[in-house]
Design a protein around this motif. Structure first.
Motif, short mmCIF file in Angstrom:
data_model
loop_
_atom_site.label_atom_id
_atom_site.label_comp_id
_atom_site.label_asym_id
_atom_site.label_seq_id
_atom_site.Cartn_x
_atom_site.Cartn_y
_atom_site.Cartn_z
N ALA A 128 6.68 12.29 -21.12
CA ALA A 128 7.52 11.43 -21.72
C ALA A 128 8.73 11.81 -21.99
O ALA A 128 8.87 13.10 -22.67
N LYS A 129 9.79 11.08 -21.78
CA LYS A 129 11.18 11.69 -21.88
C LYS A 129 11.51 11.47 -23.13
O LYS A 129 11.32 10.38 -23.96
N VAL A 130 12.24 12.55 -23.89
CA VAL A 130 12.82 12.45 -25.16
C VAL A 130 13.96 11.77 -25.25
O VAL A 130 14.96 11.95 -24.50
N LEU A 131 14.09 10.45 -25.98
CA LEU A 131 15.17 9.79 -26.24
C LEU A 131 16.09 10.17 -27.20
O LEU A 131 17.31 9.82 -27.27
N LYS A 132 15.36 10.38 -28.21
CA LYS A 132 15.83 10.91 -29.62
C LYS A 132 15.47 11.94 -30.47
O LYS A 132 14.24 11.80 -30.36
#
Length: 388
Positions: A23-27
């Protein structure tokens, strides 16, 4: 937990504990203000393309990696070569030693089993003595708060290869965190509230494996391996007109942020009451502006916050409950659901005790009858706890 993929024609297996989604870290932001003793990260992750969904109350499993500094200290201590190949797992997969110690093995926890297996590689008398049956308590005490590096430093010299040492280690276990967002309010996203664990013990600074990874080494754009873990014992009432009372100090706020978001999206007409607590109002009121907006909009009916270090007398969530004893009991009598999330050892016990006192006093019952009343609430599925 198996997740359903949107596209069943796609042959990709569902993402799970054994097959986590990157999962890509958005914040990734610190929720605590200047001067706080704490560091609480709010992390937003993208679930786009994963097919993963979740309900309020579910947890997210994060598969962490070890602190590179600690890995380097271990390799250095044993004078190993970091690129030597070692075999791991049942499938006899091969990895470099550095990779295995970073991503595959648990290196911050010790157990009786590890010490017993390590004992064959050293003639250290202290270790042999510690493993004697009569020293069970000392052994337990030794393992508590110590890690692999402590063991290797304390009980050498070692006659063991890197392979022999890693063969006694446990595989890295995922860390579970209560999800702090509603899927309905944040499609394709999942949010977490993680308190960084740092402390000093046995002459060394210690760091929580996953919490410090998230606070120090994961930036926006990086990925974290995750999966969704269902929690059938912690969920919103099926009937939307039911009132809910939520007690979540510190990071215990996480599932309740998810509950509130969900109820805002579904425009439910049941009332909601949140008890939140932390050290200082100025620096530790997590999600303050968000919660106050929900209160203003009528999504959150009542908000009571306790800050233990702002007054001479320490005030905790249970004190706020007792202050609102009459109204709280009225809500419960009218069918409200009562939720607790957070520290099992102290907070959850104190909240349980406060609840018995409230039921006893307001219901003019004996202690025994108040306890039975609470047991009955639990049986009805109206007293729910997510404690750790």
């Amino acid at each position: 937990m198996k997740s359903t993929l949107n596209d069943t024609k796609n042959a990709t297996p569902p993402f799970s504990r054994t097959n986590p989604f990157q999962a890509k870290v958005l914040k990734n932001i610190n929720l605590n203000g200047t001067g706080s003793n704490k560091e609480t990260r709010h992390i937003e992750l993208s679930l786009q393309g994963s097919g993963l969904t979740y309900d309020p109350g579910y947890a997210l499993g994060v598969v962490p990696s070890n602190d590179p500094e600690l890995v380097a200290l271990l390799i250095n201590e044993m004078k190993w070569e970091e690129d030597v190949t070692v075999t791991v797992g049942k499938q006899d997969e091969t990895l470099s030693l550095k990779e295995a110690l970073t991503n595959y093995f648990e290196i911050t926890l010790l157990s009786k089993k590890i010490l017993q297996q390590a004992a064959v590689f050293t003639e250290n008398e202290e270790l042999q003595k510690l493993l004697l049956v009569e020293n069970t308590n000392q052994l337990k005490e030794y393992c508590y708060g110590r890690d692999l590096l402590d063991m290797l430093r304390d009980f050498g010299p070692w006659k063991a290869t890197a392979q022999e040492i890693v063969s006694i280690l446990r595989k890295m276990t995922p860390r579970l965190y209560s999800i702090a967002s509603s899927n309905a309010a944040n499609p394709d996203e999942v949010h977490l509230t993680i308190g960084a664990v740092r402390y000093t013990a046995h002459g060394r600074d210690r760091k929580g494996v996953c919490s410090v990874l998230c606070s120090e080494r994961v930036s926006e754009g990086d990925t974290l391996p995750v999966y969704v873990q269902a929690n059938k014992h912690f969920h919103l009432p099926e009937a939307e007109d039911k009132d809910i009372i939520m007690v979540g100090p510190g990071t215990g706020i996480a599932p309740f942020r998810s509950f509130i978001q969900e109820r805002a999206v579904n425009k439910v007409n049941g009332r909601s009451w949140l008890f939140f607590g932390d050290q200082h109002e100025a620096s530790d009121f997590l999600y303050q502006s968000e919660l106050e907006k929900y209160q203003k909009d009528g999504v959150l009916t009542k908000l009571d916050a306790a800050f233990s270090r702002d007054t001479d007398q320490k005030v905790y969530v249970q004190h706020k409950m007792l202050e609102n004893s009459k109204e709280l009991f009225e809500w419960i009598e009218k069918g409200a659901y009562f939720y607790v999330c957070g520290d099992k050892e102290y907070m959850a016990k104190d909240v349980n005790e406060a609840l018995i006192t409230i039921i006893q006093n307001e219901g003019t019952l004996t202690r025994e009858d108040a306890e039975a009343y609470l047991k009955d609430l639990q049986k009805q599925g109206r007293y729910l706890r997510d404690v750790y």
